[in-house]
Design an enzyme around this catalytic site. Structure first.
Site, PDB file in Angstrom:
ATOM      1  N   ILE A   1     -14.376  -0.856  18.030  1.00 14.53           N
ATOM      2  CA  ILE A   1     -13.446  -1.122  16.886  1.00 14.53           C
ATOM      3  C   ILE A   1     -12.614   0.053  16.790  1.00 14.53           C
ATOM      4  O   ILE A   1     -12.825   1.191  16.945  1.00 14.53           O
ATOM      5  CB  ILE A   1     -14.315  -1.237  15.647  1.00 14.53           C
ATOM      6  CG1 ILE A   1     -15.317  -2.353  15.885  1.00 14.53           C
ATOM      7  CG2 ILE A   1     -13.438  -1.188  14.406  1.00 14.53           C
ATOM      8  CD1 ILE A   1     -16.425  -2.745  14.577  1.00 14.53           C
TER       9      ILE A   1
ATOM     10  N   GLY B   1     -10.613  -4.109  19.242  1.00 14.45           N
ATOM     11  CA  GLY B   1      -9.710  -3.508  20.244  1.00 14.45           C
ATOM     12  C   GLY B   1      -8.526  -4.618  20.609  1.00 14.45           C
ATOM     13  O   GLY B   1      -7.845  -4.617  21.536  1.00 14.45           O
TER      14      GLY B   1
ATOM     15  N   SER C   1      -6.346  -3.024  13.375  1.00 13.56           N
ATOM     16  CA  SER C   1      -5.426  -2.075  13.773  1.00 13.56           C
ATOM     17  C   SER C   1      -4.274  -2.194  14.671  1.00 13.56           C
ATOM     18  O   SER C   1      -3.161  -1.859  14.444  1.00 13.56           O
ATOM     19  CB  SER C   1      -6.174  -0.883  14.241  1.00 13.56           C
ATOM     20  OG  SER C   1      -6.817  -1.318  15.567  1.00 13.56           O
TER      21      SER C   1
ATOM     22  N   HIS D   1     -19.580  -6.317   7.610  1.00 12.28           N
ATOM     23  CA  HIS D   1     -18.696  -5.847   8.551  1.00 12.28           C
ATOM     24  C   HIS D   1     -19.366  -4.526   9.134  1.00 12.28           C
ATOM     25  O   HIS D   1     -19.944  -3.898   8.308  1.00 12.28           O
ATOM     26  CB  HIS D   1     -17.472  -5.444   7.886  1.00 12.28           C
ATOM     27  CG  HIS D   1     -16.426  -4.955   9.123  1.00 12.28           C
ATOM     28  ND1 HIS D   1     -16.383  -3.893   9.568  1.00 12.28           N
ATOM     29  CD2 HIS D   1     -15.578  -5.783   9.837  1.00 12.28           C
ATOM     30  CE1 HIS D   1     -15.462  -3.699  10.448  1.00 12.28           C
ATOM     31  NE2 HIS D   1     -14.780  -5.045  10.794  1.00 12.28           N
TER      32      HIS D   1
ATOM     33  N   GLU E   1     -18.634  -8.111  17.202  1.00 12.46           N
ATOM     34  CA  GLU E   1     -17.777  -6.876  17.383  1.00 12.46           C
ATOM     35  C   GLU E   1     -18.630  -5.675  17.521  1.00 12.46           C
ATOM     36  O   GLU E   1     -19.255  -5.189  16.878  1.00 12.46           O
ATOM     37  CB  GLU E   1     -17.089  -6.588  16.206  1.00 12.46           C
ATOM     38  CG  GLU E   1     -16.457  -7.358  15.501  1.00 12.46           C
ATOM     39  CD  GLU E   1     -15.331  -6.678  14.334  1.00 12.46           C
ATOM     40  OE1 GLU E   1     -14.231  -6.869  14.418  1.00 12.46           O
ATOM     41  OE2 GLU E   1     -16.049  -6.081  13.406  1.00 12.46           O
TER      42      GLU E   1
ATOM     43  N   LYS F   1      -8.736  -3.705   6.105  1.00 11.55           N
ATOM     44  CA  LYS F   1      -9.308  -2.655   6.008  1.00 11.55           C
ATOM     45  C   LYS F   1      -8.965  -1.974   4.931  1.00 11.55           C
ATOM     46  O   LYS F   1      -8.537  -2.466   3.908  1.00 11.55           O
ATOM     47  CB  LYS F   1      -9.530  -1.976   7.271  1.00 11.55           C
ATOM     48  CG  LYS F   1     -10.016  -2.889   8.454  1.00 11.55           C
ATOM     49  CD  LYS F   1     -10.610  -1.941   9.575  1.00 11.55           C
ATOM     50  CE  LYS F   1     -11.538  -3.033  10.596  1.00 11.55           C
ATOM     51  NZ  LYS F   1     -12.009  -2.196  11.780  1.00 11.55           N
TER      52      LYS F   1
HETATM   53  O1  G3H Z   1     -12.517  -6.365  11.417  1.00 12.88           O
HETATM   54  C1  G3H Z   1     -11.891  -5.936  12.428  1.00 12.88           C
HETATM   55  C2  G3H Z   1     -12.362  -5.166  13.523  1.00 12.88           C
HETATM   56  O2  G3H Z   1     -13.152  -4.382  12.969  1.00 12.88           O
HETATM   57  C3  G3H Z   1     -11.748  -4.901  14.607  1.00 12.88           C
HETATM   58  O3  G3H Z   1     -10.877  -3.762  14.239  1.00 12.88           O
HETATM   59  P1  G3H Z   1      -9.546  -3.290  15.360  1.00 12.88           P
HETATM   60  O4  G3H Z   1      -8.752  -4.733  15.720  1.00 12.88           O
HETATM   61  O5  G3H Z   1      -8.738  -2.484  14.653  1.00 12.88           O
HETATM   62  O6  G3H Z   1     -10.512  -2.833  16.574  1.00 12.88           O
END
Ligand code: G3H
Length: 222
Positions: free
Chosen positions: A146, A181, A203, A93, A141, A11
């Site tokens: 998220i 998550g 994250s 995404h 997702e 990200k």
């Molecule tokens: O691309 C990854 C997803 O959007 C998941 O993000 P996350 O693991 O921070 O919840």
């Protein structure tokens, strides 16, 4: 059974940007070698070449634009991303959604250039719809989970299970990942028990005090 896949979406966190993108790639490579699990880095476009130049591991772009070479200021051209070092890309995404026709076009571009396509979806219906385009992978997702720390594989198991069933009923070669998550070994095991081929996460690893330790924990229950 094929080896499970872990895709780490960098990200735009500062912890995964610039020089930090390299540190995270080292952690991924080392955790992948120790565990035998395929781990893919998806850094920002500006960091792809930096990572590819220094560390040997699979790299995905976070986004490719549905364009061909020419006048498209500010866009991500597939040819340049491939020269920078990508082996595949995330597409659509939730944080960078695309029109249906553009998703199809980018999947076709990936096929023409022999790189992997992983299309993100937000629910069971969109997972099935995208499967008809035959990408290499679909990553489901639920957007509300998220970045929440609440794992989709435990909070909404039916979304994972029914996406797997729906996608595989259209084309069983398409891999189905799940995300949102996910951060622990229990979260990933729950995803795999529901039939997923792997996870897409961010994250929980990017912001971990020790990303390599967090990655090894992630795959410890497989
Ligand atoms: O691309 C990854 C997803 O959007 C998941 O993000 P996350 O693991 O921070 O919840």
């Amino acid at each position: 059974m094929n080896t499970p896949i872990v895709i780490l979406n960098y990200k735009t966190y500062l912890e995964s940007s610039g020089e930090n993108a390299l540190e995270l790639a080292r952690a991924l490579k080392s955790a992948s070698e120790e565990s035998g699990i395929t781990m893919v880095a998806a850094p920002q476009a500006a960091d792809i070449y930096r990572v590819h130049d220094q560390i040997s591991l699979p790299i995905f772009a976070q986004h490719i634009d549905p364009i061909t070479p020419g006048g498209h200021t500010g866009s991500n051209l597939i040819e340049t991303l491939i020269e920078a070092g990508i082996n595949g890309s995330l597409i659509n995404h939730s944080e960078n959604r695309m029109k249906l026709a553009d998703i199809d076009e980018v999947i076709q571009l990936c096929k023409q250039h022999n790189i992997e396509s992983c299309v993100c979806t937000n629910n069971i219906a969109t997972s099935k719809a995208i499967a008809t385009f035959n990408p290499d992978a679909v990553a489901v997702e639920p957007p509300e989970l998220i970045g929440s720390g609440i794992p989709v594989s435990q909070a909404q198991p039916e979304v994972v299970e029914d996406s797997v069933k729906g996608v595989k009923s259209i084309n069983k070669k398409i891999k189905v990942l799940c995300g949102a998550g996910i951060s622990t070994g229990e979260d990933m095991k729950a995803a795999m028990d529901l039939g997923a081929d792997g996870v897409l996460l961010a994250s929980g690893i990017v912001k971990a005090e020790n990303p390599k330790k967090a990655l090894l924990d992630l795959v410890s229950k497989l």
